[in-house]
Design a protein around this motif. Structure first.
Motif, PDB file in Angstrom:
ATOM      1  N   ARG A  15      -5.589   6.508  -6.795  1.00 20.74           N
ATOM      2  CA  ARG A  15      -6.044   6.114  -8.125  1.00 20.74           C
ATOM      3  C   ARG A  15      -5.610   7.134  -9.175  1.00 20.74           C
ATOM      4  NH1 ARG A  15     -10.733   4.238  -5.358  1.00 20.74           N
ATOM      5  NH2 ARG A  15     -11.850   6.180  -5.761  1.00 20.74           N
ATOM      6  N   HIS A  16      -5.253   8.322  -8.702  1.00 26.41           N
ATOM      7  CA  HIS A  16      -4.806   9.359  -9.623  1.00 26.41           C
ATOM      8  C   HIS A  16      -3.286   9.488  -9.652  1.00 26.41           C
ATOM      9  CE1 HIS A  16      -9.057  10.390  -9.090  1.00 26.41           C
ATOM     10  NE2 HIS A  16      -8.971  10.919 -10.281  1.00 26.41           N
ATOM     11  N   GLY A  17      -2.594   8.493  -9.153  1.00 27.40           N
ATOM     12  CA  GLY A  17      -1.154   8.436  -9.349  1.00 27.40           C
ATOM     13  C   GLY A  17      -0.288   8.761  -8.159  1.00 27.40           C
ATOM     14  N   ALA A  18      -0.858   8.962  -6.965  1.00 30.60           N
ATOM     15  CA  ALA A  18      -0.042   9.355  -5.818  1.00 30.60           C
ATOM     16  C   ALA A  18       0.448   8.173  -4.989  1.00 30.60           C
ATOM     17  CB  ALA A  18      -0.817  10.320  -4.926  1.00 30.60           C
ATOM     18  N   LEU A  19       0.033   6.964  -5.319  1.00 33.18           N
ATOM     19  CA  LEU A  19       0.429   5.823  -4.491  1.00 33.18           C
ATOM     20  C   LEU A  19       1.929   5.594  -4.541  1.00 33.18           C
ATOM     21  CD1 LEU A  19      -0.064   3.481  -2.644  1.00 33.18           C
ATOM     22  CD2 LEU A  19      -0.778   2.096  -4.615  1.00 33.18           C
ATOM     23  N   ARG A  20       2.524   5.701  -5.709  1.00 32.45           N
ATOM     24  CA  ARG A  20       3.967   5.484  -5.792  1.00 32.45           C
ATOM     25  C   ARG A  20       4.713   6.445  -4.868  1.00 32.45           C
ATOM     26  NH1 ARG A  20       8.859   6.650  -7.806  1.00 32.45           N
ATOM     27  NH2 ARG A  20      10.083   4.897  -8.646  1.00 32.45           N
ATOM     28  N   GLU A  21       4.296   7.712  -4.894  1.00 36.79           N
ATOM     29  CA  GLU A  21       4.947   8.699  -4.041  1.00 36.79           C
ATOM     30  C   GLU A  21       4.736   8.381  -2.559  1.00 36.79           C
ATOM     31  OE1 GLU A  21       3.162   9.353  -6.708  1.00 36.79           O
ATOM     32  OE2 GLU A  21       4.745  10.153  -8.009  1.00 36.79           O
ATOM     33  N   ALA A  22       3.548   7.888  -2.212  1.00 38.16           N
ATOM     34  CA  ALA A  22       3.277   7.541  -0.816  1.00 38.16           C
ATOM     35  C   ALA A  22       4.132   6.356  -0.372  1.00 38.16           C
ATOM     36  CB  ALA A  22       1.794   7.216  -0.636  1.00 38.16           C
ATOM     37  N   LEU A  23       4.303   5.373  -1.245  1.00 40.18           N
ATOM     38  CA  LEU A  23       5.142   4.223  -0.921  1.00 40.18           C
ATOM     39  C   LEU A  23       6.606   4.635  -0.792  1.00 40.18           C
ATOM     40  CD1 LEU A  23       3.503   1.657  -3.363  1.00 40.18           C
ATOM     41  CD2 LEU A  23       3.362   1.591  -0.865  1.00 40.18           C
ATOM     42  N   LEU A  24       7.050   5.507  -1.692  1.00 41.77           N
ATOM     43  CA  LEU A  24       8.427   5.998  -1.620  1.00 41.77           C
ATOM     44  C   LEU A  24       8.642   6.789  -0.333  1.00 41.77           C
ATOM     45  CD1 LEU A  24      11.232   6.505  -2.743  1.00 41.77           C
ATOM     46  CD2 LEU A  24      10.286   8.392  -4.098  1.00 41.77           C
ATOM     47  N   GLU A  25       7.681   7.625   0.020  1.00 42.85           N
ATOM     48  CA  GLU A  25       7.784   8.394   1.264  1.00 42.85           C
ATOM     49  C   GLU A  25       7.899   7.461   2.467  1.00 42.85           C
ATOM     50  OE1 GLU A  25       4.914  11.364   3.841  1.00 42.85           O
ATOM     51  OE2 GLU A  25       4.824  11.477   1.663  1.00 42.85           O
ATOM     52  N   ALA A  26       7.124   6.389   2.447  1.00 48.28           N
ATOM     53  CA  ALA A  26       7.197   5.411   3.538  1.00 48.28           C
ATOM     54  C   ALA A  26       8.563   4.731   3.554  1.00 48.28           C
ATOM     55  CB  ALA A  26       6.084   4.376   3.392  1.00 48.28           C
ATOM     56  N   GLY A  27       9.085   4.399   2.381  1.00 40.60           N
ATOM     57  CA  GLY A  27      10.404   3.777   2.311  1.00 40.60           C
ATOM     58  C   GLY A  27      11.494   4.680   2.833  1.00 40.60           C
ATOM     59  N   VAL A  28      11.418   5.953   2.493  1.00 39.23           N
ATOM     60  CA  VAL A  28      12.391   6.930   2.987  1.00 39.23           C
ATOM     61  C   VAL A  28      12.320   7.025   4.505  1.00 39.23           C
ATOM     62  CG1 VAL A  28      12.954   9.398   3.040  1.00 39.23           C
ATOM     63  CG2 VAL A  28      12.465   8.274   0.850  1.00 39.23           C
ATOM     64  N   ALA A  29      11.103   7.064   5.028  1.00 40.00           N
ATOM     65  CA  ALA A  29      10.929   7.141   6.485  1.00 40.00           C
ATOM     66  C   ALA A  29      11.509   5.909   7.174  1.00 40.00           C
ATOM     67  CB  ALA A  29       9.450   7.293   6.826  1.00 40.00           C
ATOM     68  N   PRO A  53      -1.234  -4.909   0.477  1.00 40.72           N
ATOM     69  CA  PRO A  53       0.112  -5.192  -0.035  1.00 40.72           C
ATOM     70  C   PRO A  53       0.168  -5.365  -1.548  1.00 40.72           C
ATOM     71  CG  PRO A  53      -0.270  -6.417   1.970  1.00 40.72           C
ATOM     72  CD  PRO A  53      -1.584  -5.780   1.620  1.00 40.72           C
ATOM     73  N   ASN A  54      -0.859  -6.019  -2.124  1.00 41.58           N
ATOM     74  CA  ASN A  54      -0.837  -6.241  -3.568  1.00 41.58           C
ATOM     75  C   ASN A  54      -0.821  -4.934  -4.356  1.00 41.58           C
ATOM     76  OD1 ASN A  54      -0.804  -8.974  -3.254  1.00 41.58           O
ATOM     77  ND2 ASN A  54      -2.982  -9.286  -3.624  1.00 41.58           N
ATOM     78  N   ALA A  55      -1.401  -3.879  -3.777  1.00 41.12           N
ATOM     79  CA  ALA A  55      -1.431  -2.596  -4.489  1.00 41.12           C
ATOM     80  C   ALA A  55      -0.028  -2.037  -4.671  1.00 41.12           C
ATOM     81  CB  ALA A  55      -2.300  -1.603  -3.720  1.00 41.12           C
ATOM     82  N   ALA A  56       0.859  -2.329  -3.737  1.00 42.97           N
ATOM     83  CA  ALA A  56       2.225  -1.814  -3.821  1.00 42.97           C
ATOM     84  C   ALA A  56       2.964  -2.386  -5.018  1.00 42.97           C
ATOM     85  CB  ALA A  56       2.983  -2.133  -2.537  1.00 42.97           C
ATOM     86  N   GLU A  64      13.388  -4.908  -3.517  1.00 38.86           N
ATOM     87  CA  GLU A  64      14.599  -4.329  -4.082  1.00 38.86           C
ATOM     88  C   GLU A  64      14.280  -3.102  -4.930  1.00 38.86           C
ATOM     89  OE1 GLU A  64      18.630  -3.733  -5.172  1.00 38.86           O
ATOM     90  OE2 GLU A  64      17.639  -4.722  -3.489  1.00 38.86           O
ATOM     91  N   ALA A  65      13.168  -3.134  -5.636  1.00 42.33           N
ATOM     92  CA  ALA A  65      12.788  -1.984  -6.456  1.00 42.33           C
ATOM     93  C   ALA A  65      12.495  -0.767  -5.581  1.00 42.33           C
ATOM     94  CB  ALA A  65      11.574  -2.327  -7.303  1.00 42.33           C
ATOM     95  N   LEU A  66      11.852  -0.983  -4.453  1.00 42.29           N
ATOM     96  CA  LEU A  66      11.596   0.125  -3.527  1.00 42.29           C
ATOM     97  C   LEU A  66      12.900   0.636  -2.924  1.00 42.29           C
ATOM     98  CD1 LEU A  66       9.743   2.015  -1.968  1.00 42.29           C
ATOM     99  CD2 LEU A  66       9.368   0.181  -0.293  1.00 42.29           C
ATOM    100  N   VAL A  67      13.789  -0.282  -2.557  1.00 42.38           N
ATOM    101  CA  VAL A  67      15.078   0.126  -1.998  1.00 42.38           C
ATOM    102  C   VAL A  67      15.844   0.974  -3.010  1.00 42.38           C
ATOM    103  CG1 VAL A  67      17.332  -0.697  -1.227  1.00 42.38           C
ATOM    104  CG2 VAL A  67      15.266  -1.804  -0.391  1.00 42.38           C
TER     105      VAL A  67
END
Length: 215
Positions: A15-29, A53-56, A64-67
């Motif tokens: 909620r404080h802004g780390a979700l995008r980074e967590a999703l990106l980290e998962a995508g990289v993995a 899923p909706n939170a992403a 495509e945006a995540l890629v």
């Protein structure tokens, strides 16, 4: 801490802004584990981040945006590898030798990244829509310069050192880049992947020397 408590803690952080980074980290993995962009799935990234899923979709409108975000991360890592190669050059009082070494380091770092991070290497270049994408700020490494900017800088250094004539400088990036990329591709996805690491090291050295003589 129980699993549900851990998930609640993560959601509080998100909620404080780390979700995008967590999703990106998962995508990289996923790109690393699955060998490239085809392995990146937005719903799986959400699952790994322990959110619905909706939170992403708040941060990435679609897969495509995540890629594309993973591709920019990969390009930044490529630039970082090239910078590391340059920083490992032994000091010399010879400006020409230093300029040549920095140019060689760009090519060597490029191929090393491809060999060490094949999934990210494929993602970086399989998803770009035009050449400008490889030079945007998000693709920059630790020095603030992208891979193509590091190549451009090293070529300018050859001119300044008298190793590359000003007449041959225009467009030299688009001679050097595909040549190095070709070896990187063959080492990752082509028949050269069956060579021993020492053989690929030797080919890399010989290739950048050939470029140095031929540009």
């Amino acid at each position: 801490m129980s699993e549900s408590a851990a998930q609640q803690a993560r959601r509080s952080t998100y909620r404080h802004g780390a979700l995008r980074e967590a999703l990106l980290e998962a995508g990289v993995a996923m790109a690393r584990e699955g060998g490239g962009p085809q392995a990146i799935v937005l719903r799986e990234a959400a699952r790994r981040a322990s959110v619905a899923p909706n939170a992403a979709y708040t941060h990435f409108k679609d897969r495509e945006a995540l890629v594309q975000a993973v591709a920019r991360y990969a390009l930044a890592r490529l630039a970082a590898t090239m910078v590391a190669e340059q920083e490992a050059i032994a000091g010399t009082g010879d400006p020409a030798a230093a300029a040549r070494a920095r140019f060689h380091a760009v090519g060597i770092g490029y191929i090393r990244f491809a060999r060490e991070e094949p999934g990210l290497f494929r993602t970086a270049f399989a998803t770009q829509h035009d050449v400008s994408a490889v030079a945007e700020p998000a693709a920059a490494g630790p020095t603030g310069r992208s891979a193509i900017e590091l190549l451009t800088e090293s070529l300018d250094g050859l001119v300044e050192a008298g190793l590359l004539s000003p007449e041959n400088r225009p467009g030299a990036e688009f001679l050097a880049w595909p040549t190095v990329h070709g070896l990187a591709y063959l080492a990752v996805d082509g028949p050269l992947r069956f060579l021993e690491p020492a053989q690929l090291d030797d080919l890399t050295t010989r290739l950048v020397e050939m470029l140095d003589r031929g540009i």
